[in-house]
Write a protein that holds these residues in place. Structure first.
Motif, PDB file in Angstrom:
ATOM      1  N   LEU A 223     -42.008  -0.628   7.420  1.00 15.73           N
ATOM      2  CA  LEU A 223     -42.332   0.195   6.256  1.00 15.73           C
ATOM      3  C   LEU A 223     -41.373   1.368   6.111  1.00 15.73           C
ATOM      4  O   LEU A 223     -41.103   1.831   4.996  1.00 15.73           O
ATOM      5  CB  LEU A 223     -43.774   0.715   6.351  1.00 15.73           C
ATOM      6  CG  LEU A 223     -44.875  -0.331   6.189  1.00 15.73           C
ATOM      7  CD1 LEU A 223     -46.243   0.300   6.381  1.00 15.73           C
ATOM      8  CD2 LEU A 223     -44.794  -1.003   4.820  1.00 15.73           C
ATOM      9  N   ASN A 224     -40.869   1.873   7.224  1.00 13.78           N
ATOM     10  CA  ASN A 224     -39.922   2.989   7.179  1.00 13.78           C
ATOM     11  C   ASN A 224     -38.558   2.574   6.646  1.00 13.78           C
ATOM     12  O   ASN A 224     -37.758   3.425   6.252  1.00 13.78           O
ATOM     13  CB  ASN A 224     -39.750   3.595   8.580  1.00 13.78           C
ATOM     14  CG  ASN A 224     -40.977   4.360   9.022  1.00 13.78           C
ATOM     15  OD1 ASN A 224     -41.699   4.920   8.197  1.00 13.78           O
ATOM     16  ND2 ASN A 224     -41.217   4.403  10.317  1.00 13.78           N
ATOM     17  N   LYS A 225     -38.292   1.267   6.608  1.00 21.07           N
ATOM     18  CA  LYS A 225     -36.959   0.784   6.237  1.00 21.07           C
ATOM     19  C   LYS A 225     -36.832   0.395   4.771  1.00 21.07           C
ATOM     20  O   LYS A 225     -35.719   0.326   4.244  1.00 21.07           O
ATOM     21  CB  LYS A 225     -36.582  -0.423   7.111  1.00 21.07           C
ATOM     22  CG  LYS A 225     -36.440  -0.090   8.587  1.00 21.07           C
ATOM     23  CD  LYS A 225     -36.122  -1.350   9.398  1.00 21.07           C
ATOM     24  CE  LYS A 225     -35.957  -1.012  10.878  1.00 21.07           C
ATOM     25  NZ  LYS A 225     -35.700  -2.224  11.696  1.00 21.07           N
ATOM     26  N   HIS A 226     -37.947   0.125   4.090  1.00 24.06           N
ATOM     27  CA  HIS A 226     -37.881  -0.414   2.731  1.00 24.06           C
ATOM     28  C   HIS A 226     -38.280   0.640   1.703  1.00 24.06           C
ATOM     29  O   HIS A 226     -39.342   1.250   1.815  1.00 24.06           O
ATOM     30  CB  HIS A 226     -38.798  -1.634   2.606  1.00 24.06           C
ATOM     31  CG  HIS A 226     -38.365  -2.789   3.467  1.00 24.06           C
ATOM     32  ND1 HIS A 226     -37.389  -3.676   3.079  1.00 24.06           N
ATOM     33  CD2 HIS A 226     -38.755  -3.187   4.707  1.00 24.06           C
ATOM     34  CE1 HIS A 226     -37.196  -4.573   4.032  1.00 24.06           C
ATOM     35  NE2 HIS A 226     -38.017  -4.296   5.025  1.00 24.06           N
ATOM     36  N   THR A 227     -37.427   0.841   0.696  1.00 18.79           N
ATOM     37  CA  THR A 227     -37.660   1.913  -0.269  1.00 18.79           C
ATOM     38  C   THR A 227     -37.826   1.443  -1.706  1.00 18.79           C
ATOM     39  O   THR A 227     -38.108   2.249  -2.581  1.00 18.79           O
ATOM     40  CB  THR A 227     -36.488   2.917  -0.231  1.00 18.79           C
ATOM     41  OG1 THR A 227     -35.266   2.215  -0.492  1.00 18.79           O
ATOM     42  CG2 THR A 227     -36.397   3.611   1.105  1.00 18.79           C
ATOM     43  N   ARG A 228     -37.654   0.165  -1.997  1.00 16.28           N
ATOM     44  CA  ARG A 228     -37.727  -0.253  -3.396  1.00 16.28           C
ATOM     45  C   ARG A 228     -39.155  -0.636  -3.778  1.00 16.28           C
ATOM     46  O   ARG A 228     -40.005  -0.909  -2.927  1.00 16.28           O
ATOM     47  CB  ARG A 228     -36.778  -1.416  -3.660  1.00 16.28           C
ATOM     48  CG  ARG A 228     -37.157  -2.722  -2.994  1.00 16.28           C
ATOM     49  CD  ARG A 228     -36.174  -3.812  -3.397  1.00 16.28           C
ATOM     50  NE  ARG A 228     -36.580  -5.116  -2.911  1.00 16.28           N
ATOM     51  CZ  ARG A 228     -36.011  -6.236  -3.319  1.00 16.28           C
ATOM     52  NH1 ARG A 228     -35.044  -6.209  -4.200  1.00 16.28           N
ATOM     53  NH2 ARG A 228     -36.422  -7.403  -2.840  1.00 16.28           N
ATOM     54  N   PHE A 229     -39.390  -0.636  -5.097  1.00 14.84           N
ATOM     55  CA  PHE A 229     -40.698  -1.021  -5.602  1.00 14.84           C
ATOM     56  C   PHE A 229     -40.834  -2.538  -5.589  1.00 14.84           C
ATOM     57  O   PHE A 229     -39.919  -3.243  -6.014  1.00 14.84           O
ATOM     58  CB  PHE A 229     -40.895  -0.514  -7.034  1.00 14.84           C
ATOM     59  CG  PHE A 229     -40.802   0.965  -7.154  1.00 14.84           C
ATOM     60  CD1 PHE A 229     -41.733   1.778  -6.561  1.00 14.84           C
ATOM     61  CD2 PHE A 229     -39.763   1.552  -7.852  1.00 14.84           C
ATOM     62  CE1 PHE A 229     -41.651   3.145  -6.656  1.00 14.84           C
ATOM     63  CE2 PHE A 229     -39.668   2.914  -7.960  1.00 14.84           C
ATOM     64  CZ  PHE A 229     -40.618   3.727  -7.361  1.00 14.84           C
ATOM     65  N   VAL A 230     -41.953  -3.001  -5.132  1.00  9.54           N
ATOM     66  CA  VAL A 230     -42.187  -4.441  -5.061  1.00  9.54           C
ATOM     67  C   VAL A 230     -43.483  -4.751  -5.799  1.00  9.54           C
ATOM     68  O   VAL A 230     -44.512  -4.111  -5.561  1.00  9.54           O
ATOM     69  CB  VAL A 230     -42.282  -4.915  -3.596  1.00  9.54           C
ATOM     70  CG1 VAL A 230     -42.598  -6.399  -3.542  1.00  9.54           C
ATOM     71  CG2 VAL A 230     -40.973  -4.618  -2.865  1.00  9.54           C
ATOM     72  N   ARG A 231     -43.417  -5.720  -6.675  1.00 12.33           N
ATOM     73  CA  ARG A 231     -44.608  -6.084  -7.440  1.00 12.33           C
ATOM     74  C   ARG A 231     -45.642  -6.717  -6.519  1.00 12.33           C
ATOM     75  O   ARG A 231     -45.340  -7.618  -5.744  1.00 12.33           O
ATOM     76  CB  ARG A 231     -44.244  -7.080  -8.551  1.00 12.33           C
ATOM     77  CG  ARG A 231     -45.409  -7.395  -9.474  1.00 12.33           C
ATOM     78  CD  ARG A 231     -44.958  -8.288 -10.611  1.00 12.33           C
ATOM     79  NE  ARG A 231     -43.903  -7.667 -11.392  1.00 12.33           N
ATOM     80  CZ  ARG A 231     -44.120  -6.738 -12.334  1.00 12.33           C
ATOM     81  NH1 ARG A 231     -45.351  -6.313 -12.571  1.00 12.33           N
ATOM     82  NH2 ARG A 231     -43.100  -6.235 -13.008  1.00 12.33           N
TER      83      ARG A 231
END
Length: 353
Positions: A223-231
């Motif tokens: 969770l700390n690595k991913h920053t984009r919005f995901v549907r």
């Protein structure tokens, strides 16, 4: 006997049992996300699209993982001073530090905050974080511009975040959501860990915390690595929404009453509580870090796993080291009596040394 999985740590899979006594109707329209961080970033992007944000203000006592995550997108972060353990005058005087084009994040500390602000027409945008005060008075009656919550702190769901605009309806998406295999895999990994823990509790497997524990930590790292919005997948959205109507505060309130009645006073800590409010958990604050760490070690040795929120913060107050002991729907009066017995035992030993 304490539960075999102990008290605290991550949720396991639960069967939803809603009835008219524990159901709540949310008084706002909302948008769901995989995490509370995504919800906050989405809000900031909405604001920045309407008017260029000059500066974002966070309280100096805040989740450092979230702060560092947001800084990847908005590096110009400033901190303002506010005692997170004093609710006698918890007004945030934003005019003392913030300008018109700034954004101010106000944190609902442990569900005990009043969330009062001195907001005027030309005031900065106010965003309230109710992650540790889901369904609290301040959460349901907010007057802020935006609110958000990390739902997985209060509900037995693999992932989940939510945002709403207390004074307005939510319009169509301003920013595109992406399809995201990585987040779908994170959800499944978390669900796997929760399921293994449930099977262990129900004696369906011998695999214990040595198996599901590392899976939980793996999810946090991802969770700390991913920053984009995901549907959100439709089935994931339905999973989260099935729990949104559940009033989680009633059980907490009953459990806390038992604890408050049985915990003995200590020179080492004070219990954070406020009449008419339901705390996030049994929340203790210490003057001395060594005493805080000593109680944590003692609790863990007796299968009670507190959460330390947030030990990396450096604040200049007499009481400054915080510990939360979970008292949610997983537990009952017998568990509360066990917790109070263990804390009182430590209290006697520590103060007699």
């Amino acid at each position: 006997m304490v539960k075999k999985e102990g008290i605290g740590s991550y949720f396991h899979c639960e069967i939803l049992k809603l009835d008219t006594g524990n159901e709540i109707v949310l008084p706002f329209q909302y948008e769901l996300f995989y995490t509370g961080r995504q919800a906050l970033l989405y809000i900031l992007n909405q604001i920045n699209a309407e008017k260029k944000i000059t500066k974002i203000w966070f309280p100096e006592y805040y989740c450092q993982h979230t702060l560092h995550w947001i800084q990847k997108s908005y590096p110009d972060i400033s901190l303002y001073k506010l005692n997170p353990f004093d609710f006698s005058s918890d007004r945030v005087n934003i005019s003392e530090f913030a300008e018109t084009n700034d954004v101010v994040i106000i944190n609902n500390y442990w569900g005990l905050s009043t969330m009062r602000t001195e907001k005027k027409e030309d005031s900065p945008v106010i965003i309230e974080d109710h992650s540790h005060g889901w369904l609290s008075k301040a959460c349901l009656n907010s007057k802020a511009d935006y609110c958000f919550v990390s739902l997985r702190k209060s509900l037995p769901i693999p992932l989940g975040g939510i945002y709403w605009k207390p004074n307005n309806t939510i319009t169509d998406d301003t920013f595109d959501f992406k399809e995201g295999d990585a987040f779908y895999k994170i959800w499944e990994r978390m669900l796997q860990a929760m399921t293994i823990k449930s099977d262990y509790i129900e004696n369906k497997t011998q695999s214990g915390s040595d198996i599901y524990g590392p899976l939980f930590y793996e999810v946090e790292d991802q969770l700390n690595k991913h920053t984009r919005f995901v549907r959100l997948k439709n089935e994931h959205k339905s999973y989260i929404e099935s729990w949104l109507k559940w009033n989680t505060l009633e059980i907490k309130e009953n459990n806390l009453k038992v604890l408050y009645d049985h915990l003995e006073e200590s020179p080492q800590f004070k219990v954070l509580k406020r009449s008419g409010y339901t705390a996030f958990g049994c929340d203790l604050v210490f003057k001395d870090e060594a005493a805080c760490k000593a109680l944590k070690s003692y609790l863990v040795s007796h299968n009670i796993y507190p959460s330390m929120l947030w030990p990396d913060n450096k604040i200049d107050y007499t009481w400054q080291f915080f510990m939360n002991i979970h008292v949610d729907f997983r537990y009952n009066e017998k568990d509360m009596l066990y917790i109070s017995k263990i804390i009182n035992s430590w209290n006697h030993q520590y103060n007699s040394e």
